[in-house]
Design a protein around this motif. Sequence first.
Motif, PDB file in Angstrom:
ATOM      1  N   ARG A  51       0.889  -0.991  -0.017  1.00 32.75           N
ATOM      2  CA  ARG A  51       0.132  -0.077  -0.036  1.00 32.75           C
ATOM      3  C   ARG A  51       0.948   1.372   0.165  1.00 32.75           C
ATOM      4  NH1 ARG A  51      -4.378  -1.661   4.057  1.00 32.75           N
ATOM      5  NH2 ARG A  51      -5.886  -2.683   2.870  1.00 32.75           N
TER       6      ARG A  51
ATOM      7  N   LEU B   3       0.586   4.490  -2.777  1.00 35.87           N
ATOM      8  CA  LEU B   3       0.178   5.669  -2.280  1.00 35.87           C
ATOM      9  C   LEU B   3       1.461   6.688  -2.477  1.00 35.87           C
ATOM     10  CD1 LEU B   3      -1.619   5.445   1.056  1.00 35.87           C
ATOM     11  CD2 LEU B   3      -2.386   5.467  -1.378  1.00 35.87           C
TER      12      LEU B   3
ATOM     13  N   ASP C  96       0.923   7.345  -5.969  1.00 34.46           N
ATOM     14  CA  ASP C  96      -0.372   8.458  -6.159  1.00 34.46           C
ATOM     15  C   ASP C  96       0.273   9.911  -5.674  1.00 34.46           C
ATOM     16  OD1 ASP C  96      -1.777   6.330  -6.748  1.00 34.46           O
ATOM     17  OD2 ASP C  96      -2.847   6.217  -5.054  1.00 34.46           O
TER      18      ASP C  96
ATOM     19  N   VAL D 141      -3.146  12.132   0.324  1.00 30.35           N
ATOM     20  CA  VAL D 141      -3.521  10.984  -0.360  1.00 30.35           C
ATOM     21  C   VAL D 141      -3.965   9.833   0.707  1.00 30.35           C
ATOM     22  CG1 VAL D 141      -2.243   9.102  -1.674  1.00 30.35           C
ATOM     23  CG2 VAL D 141      -1.861  11.639  -2.555  1.00 30.35           C
ATOM     24  N   LEU D 142      -3.149   9.970   1.686  1.00 26.93           N
ATOM     25  CA  LEU D 142      -3.364   8.850   2.736  1.00 26.93           C
ATOM     26  C   LEU D 142      -4.837   9.024   3.462  1.00 26.93           C
ATOM     27  CD1 LEU D 142      -2.063   6.568   4.245  1.00 26.93           C
ATOM     28  CD2 LEU D 142      -1.120   8.425   5.815  1.00 26.93           C
TER      29      LEU D 142
ATOM     30  N   HIS E 262      -7.224   7.692   0.923  1.00 29.27           N
ATOM     31  CA  HIS E 262      -7.353   6.099   1.042  1.00 29.27           C
ATOM     32  C   HIS E 262      -8.010   5.904   1.998  1.00 29.27           C
ATOM     33  CE1 HIS E 262      -5.484   2.268   1.006  1.00 29.27           C
ATOM     34  NE2 HIS E 262      -5.398   2.469   2.462  1.00 29.27           N
TER      35      HIS E 262
END
Length: 167
Positions: free
Chosen positions: A36, A40, A43, A71-72, A75
């Motif tokens: 992940r 990310l 991303d 971004v996190l 997510h």
Amino acid sequence: MTALPPSAQLEIDALYRAHHGWLHGWLRRKLGCAHRASDLAHDTFMRLLAREEPVEAREPRALLTTVAQRVLYNHWRREQVERAYLEALAYMPEALAPSPEDQAVLLETLCEIDRLLDGLPVIVKRAFLLAQLDGATHTEIAATLGISLATVKRHLVRAAAQCFFAL
């Protein structure tokens, strides 16, 4: 996505080469999952590439941390929407459940709606979702939420305006 000028591309390339490993480690510690974290980190750099203005990072790690935190956050919100959707599907009779393809489209739609409504008070979101997804009338929404009819109308206008201007 607009094409970045060569100088901006070089700047992001240098940022990537110098700080990708650090960013990946930072995200891995936050997520507890290297896969992940890789997604990310990717991303995060994609967001930088999508910017229309140059990056000009005086503090590159601070910039990367800020972008990566957004971004996190997205997510985690998506995971929250997905969990709620899967819980709702669990209550649906199997014969009425949508196909896996339809489920994927519905989940993407729900995530987009969530993004569009981001920042609105919970009661405004609930009123909008009751009207749009459940087909509830203004009177039903007022009764469900314990608010006046005028307030329902104000909330629906506010949510619709947010969606309209977000697009």
